[in-house]
Design a protein around this motif. Structure first.
Motif, PDB file in Angstrom:
ATOM      1  N   LYS A   1      30.550 -72.472  -2.250  1.00  0.00           N
ATOM      2  CA  LYS A   1      30.926 -73.110  -0.960  1.00  0.00           C
ATOM      3  C   LYS A   1      32.156 -73.995  -1.130  1.00  0.00           C
TER       4      LYS A   1
ATOM      5  N   ALA B   1      35.089 -73.517   1.368  1.00  0.00           N
ATOM      6  CA  ALA B   1      35.439 -74.654   2.231  1.00  0.00           C
ATOM      7  C   ALA B   1      36.907 -75.043   2.032  1.00  0.00           C
TER       8      ALA B   1
ATOM      9  N   GLU C   1      39.654 -75.068   4.821  1.00  0.00           N
ATOM     10  CA  GLU C   1      40.332 -76.345   5.126  1.00  0.00           C
ATOM     11  C   GLU C   1      41.859 -76.154   5.127  1.00  0.00           C
TER      12      GLU C   1
END
Ligand code: PLP
Length: 362
Positions: free
Chosen positions: A205, A209, A213
């Motif tokens: 993750k 992520a 982002e």
């Protein structure tokens, strides 16, 4: 008979004249390093003739051991036949044979081999290729590189930026807004009570992520050592690498496997990516065991897919303006070919797998 060595003199000059890698500056001038005078098999001998087992094999590179006469002969023969060849405009047999051999040994469609002078120059080549590739593909924003805490990827400037070891960066400038480090992937340091599986989920993750982002359209590559070597020999949780590779494929992010340590038998295979971790990276970096440390050498393997997307009719007139005077050095490539022959003939990969099985069962 050769004259006796003046070890006091060597030690004095070593202390005061040779500025070593990772020099502890407070000790400069009186580091008093052990002088290694020769090697044989798995042993090295210090200046007093004391025999020591060279556990790490130099810096994880002397796969076939010391004092190999046939290596000396292969190197000497190539020095006499052709010690150097201009790699920009000419070619010669050893680098061509080595490139062909590496494409046979490598997984997936890694069919193009850029031969360098060591690991850092190979990593640097991969990172620059990512930028070159995305410029040609008219994606000038897709340049960010994701790496991880504790990673070691070399000591040239860009390699040092993707290195995640504080000790190697303290006291230097860190100037690359294009580099992002994910948190560590060391299962031994997971929060108390967290299962390995949950830790693995979290680490995958972290990557996804970070890509989201930054925006997938801005992320060029993820670089990872299959096992973080100098960062502490950190073996990631089962399935972590494969899942990261899948995340990269989902978001069209180039996956660079830095196999400077893990290739050429260290994990019992030519390359660990596919045989140990089940992945087919877009690029693989190798060095160290490639030439068994007898001469400096590295390589950056590029997939046929990536290469084809920026070659020929797709190239927009570009040339890959990157390389080294010693790219494809005939002597180093001849040494690598001989080392590969020895590893194969002596069944060293099989031996590592057997010994590894015993030691990991203990
Ligand atoms: C994983 C990894 N990548 C890159 C490098 C840099 O290689 P070199 O020291 O040959 O430049 C190293 C060196 O230890 C390494 O361990």
């Amino acid at each position: 008979m050769s004259p006796p060595h003046d070890f006091d003199r060597i030690r004095k000059d070593d202390n005061t004249k040779w500025f070593h890698p990772w020099e502890t500056m407070a000790e400069a001038g009186h580091a008093d390093r052990t002088i290694v005078s020769r090697g044989d098999g798995i042993y090295i001998y210090d200046e007093h003739g004391q025999k020591l087992i060279d556990g790490p094999g130099g810096m994880w590179c002397v796969q076939i051991g010391y004092n190999r006469r046939e290596m000396a002969e292969a190197i000497a023969n190539q020095v006499l036949r052709l010690p150097y060849m201009n790699p920009f405009s000419l070619t010669s047999e050893p680098p061509v044979q080595l490139a062909a051999r590496l494409t046979e040994l490598a997984p997936g469609d890694l069919k193009h081999v850029f031969i360098t002078t060591g690991g850092s120059t190979a990593v640097e080549t991969a990172l620059r290729f990512v930028h070159f590739y995305n410029n040609i593909k008219d994606r000038p924003g897709k340049k960010h590189i994701i790496s991880r805490a504790n990673a070691y990827h070399g000591s040239t400037y860009l390699c040092a930026m993707v290195t995640g070891k504080d000790r190697d960066k303290n006291w230097f400038d860190v100037a690359s807004p294009l580099v992002h480090l994910l948190p560590h992937v060391n299962p031994a340091r997971r929060p108390a009570g967290m299962s390995i599986e949950a830790f693995c989920d979290e680490k995958v993750k972290d990557l996804e992520a970070k890509i989201l982002e930054l925006g997938p359209e801005r992320v060029g590559a993820f670089i990872a050592e299959p096992i973080q070597a100098s960062g502490g020999v950190i073996v990631p949780p089962q399935g972590y690498l494969r899942r990261c590779w899948e995340v990269c494929r989902k978001y069209d992010v180039i996956f660079i496997a830095d196999e400077v340590v893990t290739a050429f038998g260290r994990l019992g295979h030519w390359f660990a990516s596919k045989d140990v971790f089940g992945i087919e990276p877009d690029m693989i970096i190798c060095a160290k065991g490639l030439s068994s440390g007898y001469v400096p050498l590295g390589a950056c393997l590029v997939s046929d897919r990536l290469f084809g997307e920026v070659a020929g009719a797709n190239s927009r007139g570009a040339s890959f303006g990157h390389g080294f005077t010693y790219s494809g050095h005939p002597v180093c490539c001849a040494a690598a070919l001989k080392s590969i022959e020895i590893i194969e003939r002596e069944r060293i990969l099989e031996h590592v797998r057997e010994v590894g099985r015993i030691s990991s069962a203990d």
